[in-house]
Design an enzyme around this catalytic site. Structure first.
Site, PDB file in Angstrom:
ATOM      1  N   ASP A 264       0.891  -1.090   0.054  1.00 18.08           N
ATOM      2  CA  ASP A 264      -0.031  -0.001  -0.015  1.00 18.08           C
ATOM      3  C   ASP A 264       0.861   1.206  -0.031  1.00 18.08           C
ATOM      4  O   ASP A 264       1.620   1.765   0.996  1.00 18.08           O
ATOM      5  CB  ASP A 264      -0.709  -0.162   1.234  1.00 18.08           C
ATOM      6  CG  ASP A 264      -2.015   0.780   1.172  1.00 18.08           C
ATOM      7  OD1 ASP A 264      -1.980   1.851   0.250  1.00 18.08           O
ATOM      8  OD2 ASP A 264      -2.890   0.851   1.961  1.00 18.08           O
ATOM      9  N   HIS A 360      -9.105  -0.281  -8.666  1.00 19.29           N
ATOM     10  CA  HIS A 360      -8.790   0.641  -7.606  1.00 19.29           C
ATOM     11  C   HIS A 360      -7.366   1.530  -8.387  1.00 19.29           C
ATOM     12  O   HIS A 360      -7.257   2.645  -8.178  1.00 19.29           O
ATOM     13  CB  HIS A 360      -8.427   0.013  -6.344  1.00 19.29           C
ATOM     14  CG  HIS A 360      -8.245   1.323  -5.250  1.00 19.29           C
ATOM     15  ND1 HIS A 360      -9.288   1.985  -4.800  1.00 19.29           N
ATOM     16  CD2 HIS A 360      -7.193   1.629  -4.668  1.00 19.29           C
ATOM     17  CE1 HIS A 360      -8.629   2.993  -3.967  1.00 19.29           C
ATOM     18  NE2 HIS A 360      -7.236   2.654  -3.869  1.00 19.29           N
TER      19      HIS A 360
END
Length: 452
Positions: A264, A360
Site C-alpha cells: 500500500d 482501484h
C-alpha cells in the site's frame, strides 16, 4: 484508500499512489520508516546530566538477535550492564523547521490522532496560550526530555523513538476565535460522497493533533501530555489509535502492507521529485492562501473501515482484480515489478483489459486524475469486534496536499463513481485540517495566525 495507482515504490514520495481505502495511503519502505532525522540528540533531565530515557535495559541490544525460543534464555544470561540505546529509540525528529514534523517522515509504528473543541467561552487568547503550551511540550518530548510539568514517567526509559507531534486547525476553529477572515478557502468543508457513512461525533473538530512514534509507550506518553496540557481550554472531541509495521521487521526494505494484505503506497509522490513541494505544501509567497499558512499543508483524515470478512472470502485472484495489482509483490496485472508503469491499454486474448476498468489502481492514478497528488501517510487500526463478530478494523487514512480541492476531492469523486474496492470499505469518519508551517525557534505553532 486510493492507489493513485495502487502500490508501487515506497516512502512519502512516490509517483503513482498506493492502493488503500480512499486516496491511497502512504507507502513507505521500511528503511524509510526507520531512517528518521537525527540520531541521538537526547535532552537532559533536571540537572542530573543524564537523559530521562537513557537506557533500554538488557533487552535493548540483545533482544533484537534472539529468536522466540531463545528469548527467555537470553534474558536470563544477559549481564546486568548498561547497554547502548538501540537505534530504534535514539532516532530523533526535529520540532523546529520549515514544515511541521510528521508529514514527510517515514511511516511510524504507532500513532494517535486526537481532535479537540475549544471549551465554551474560550477564544483566541486561550487558543494562543494552548498552542504555546503544546509547542513547548512537543519540543521537549521529541528531544527525549520529560514534559515541563507533571510528567507521568510512562516513557522514562525510552529514547525519542522518532516521536513527531503535528498540529492543525479545523474549519470551526476560525469561528470560535474570531479569525474567520483568516480562514483559507482550501479549508471549505469537503463535499458529500455517496459512499460516506460518517459519524459526526468522530469527525472534524476545532483543533487536530497527530502523534507518531516507533515505540507505543513514547506515543502514549505524548498523547497523555497533550491531553493534560489542554486543561480547561479545550475538550477531546474524538481520539483514534493506529499502528504500522515496526522498522526492521522484514528481511529487506519494502512497501508497507495494509490490513487487506495489499502492498500500500507504491506511487506516493517523492520528496526528491522536482514538483513535490508544489503539490504538497502551500507556497511561501502568499499566492495560494493567507500568509500564516506559508510552508504548511492540508490534512484530510478519514477513518475507513475494511470489511475484512467479505474481503477475505474472495480468492486472491479476485482480490487482485479489485486492486489491479498482484497481492504477492504489488506488480501491476499488466506485468513487470512493483515499480513498473501500469499498461492501461493491455488486453487479453478476448480483448478485455488486463487491468479492469474499475480496478482501484487504475482509477486513482494521478495521470488519470489531472495530476492530482496526495502524500499518503496512514495508520492501520483495530478497535475490537462488533456484536456479530466482525472486526472493527481498517485504515486511519491521512493524506497531505497543498490544496485538497485539487488533491483529495477529485480523486475521491472518481472513486465514488465506480471503484471496485468500494464494496469492501466504509468511510466512517472524516476531517479536514489546515496545518501551518513549522515553528521557528522561539515561536509556537500557529503564532503567525493567532498573533498576526
Amino acid at each position: 484508500m486510493t492507489d493513485q495507482s495502487a502500490t508501487e515504490a515506497t516512502v512519502p514520495g512516490q509517483t503513482d499512489a498506493g492502493h488503500s481505502p480512499s486516496c491511497e495511503p502512504s507507502g513507505q519502505t521500511e528503511s524509510e520508516q526507520s531512517g528518521r532525522t537525527e540520531q541521538g540528540g537526547q535532552g537532559q533531565q533536571g540537572g542530573q546530566g543524564v537523559s530521562r530515557r537513557k537506557l533500554l535495559g538488557t533487552a535493548g541490544a540483545t533482544g533484537i538477535v534472539l529468536g522466540a525460543a531463545g528469548a527467555a534464555a537470553g534474558h536470563a544470561a544477559a549481564p546486568a550492564q548498561a547497554t547502548p540505546l538501540a537505534s530504534l529509540g535514539s532516532t530523533r525528529a526535529m520540532f523546529h523547521g520549515k514544515h511541521q514534523p510528521g508529514i514527510t517522515e517515514g511511516l511510524q509504528a504507532r500513532g494517535h490522532l486526537v481532535a479537540f473543541d475549544l471549551a465554551p467561552g474560550a477564544g483566541r487568547k486561550e487558543a494562543a496560550a494552548l498552542l504555546r503550551r503544546w509547542s513547548t511540550t512537543a519540543e521537549r518530548l521529541m528531544a527525549g526530555e520529560a514534559a515541563a510539568h507533571g510528567d507521568t514517567d510512562v516513557a522514562r526509559d525510552a529514547g525519542p523513538s522518532s516521536l513527531t507531534i503535528t498540529f492543525g486547525f479545523g474549519h470551526s476553529f476560525f469561528d470560535r476565535t474570531g479569525l474567520v477572515k483568516q480562514r483559507p478557502a482550501s479549508l471549505d468543508p469537503l463535499p458529500d460522497f455517496s459512499s460516506d457513512r460518517l459519524d459526526k461525533a468522530r469527525s472534524n473538530g476545532d483543533l487536530w493533533v497527530q502523534i507518531g512514534a516507533d515505540d507505543a509507550l513514547v506515543a502514549f506518553h505524548a498523547l497523555r501530555a497533550i491531553q493534560k496540557d489542554a486543561g480547561s481550554a479545550a475538550r477531546v472531541r474524538w481520539q483514534m489509535n493506529g499502528f504500522n509495521r515496526s522498522p526492521g521487521a522484514t528481511t529487506h526494505p519494502m512497501t508497507a502492507r495494509n490490513l487487506m494484505g495489499q502492498l500500500d503506497g507504491t506511487r506516493n509522490p517523492k520528496p526528491a521529485e522536482p514538483d513535490f513541494d508544489k503539490r504538497i505544501f502551500v507556497p511561501a509567497d502568499g499566492s495560494k492562501g493567507p500568509a500564516w499558512m506559508a510552508n504548511g499543508s492540508y490534512a484530510v483524515v478519514r477513518r475507513i473501515r475494511m470489511l475484512l470478512d467479505d474481503w477475505e472470502n474472495l480468492s486472491v485472484r479476485a482480490q487482485e482484480q479489485v486492486i489491479g495489482r498482484r497481492k504477492s509483490d504489488g506488480a501491476p496485472l499488466s506485468g513487470g515489478t512493483e515499480t513498473t508503469a501500469m499498461d492501461l491499454e493491455k488486453a487479453d486474448a478476448q480483448g478485455d483489459y488486463i487491468v479492469p476498468v474499475n480496478a482501484h489502481a487504475r482509477i486513482t492514478r494521478p495521470d488519470q486524475n489531472g495530476g492530482s497528488a496526495m502524500l499518503r501517510r496512514p495508520f492501520s487500526y483495530h478497535d475490537g469486534f462488533g456484536a456479530d463478530g466482525t472486526p472493527d478494523a481498517g485504515l486511519l487514512f491521512i493524506c497531505w496536499q497543498a490544496d485538497p480541492l485539487r488533491g483529495f476531492v477529485p480523486v475521491q469523486r472518481k472513486l465514488d463513481r465506480g471503484d471496485a474496492l468500494s464494496q469492501y470499505i466504509r468511510h466512517e469518519a472524516s476531517g479536514l485540517f489546515a496545518v501551518p508551517g513549522g515553528a521557528a525557534r522561539g515561536e509556537y505553532v500557529g503564532q503567525r495566525l493567532l498573533e498576526g
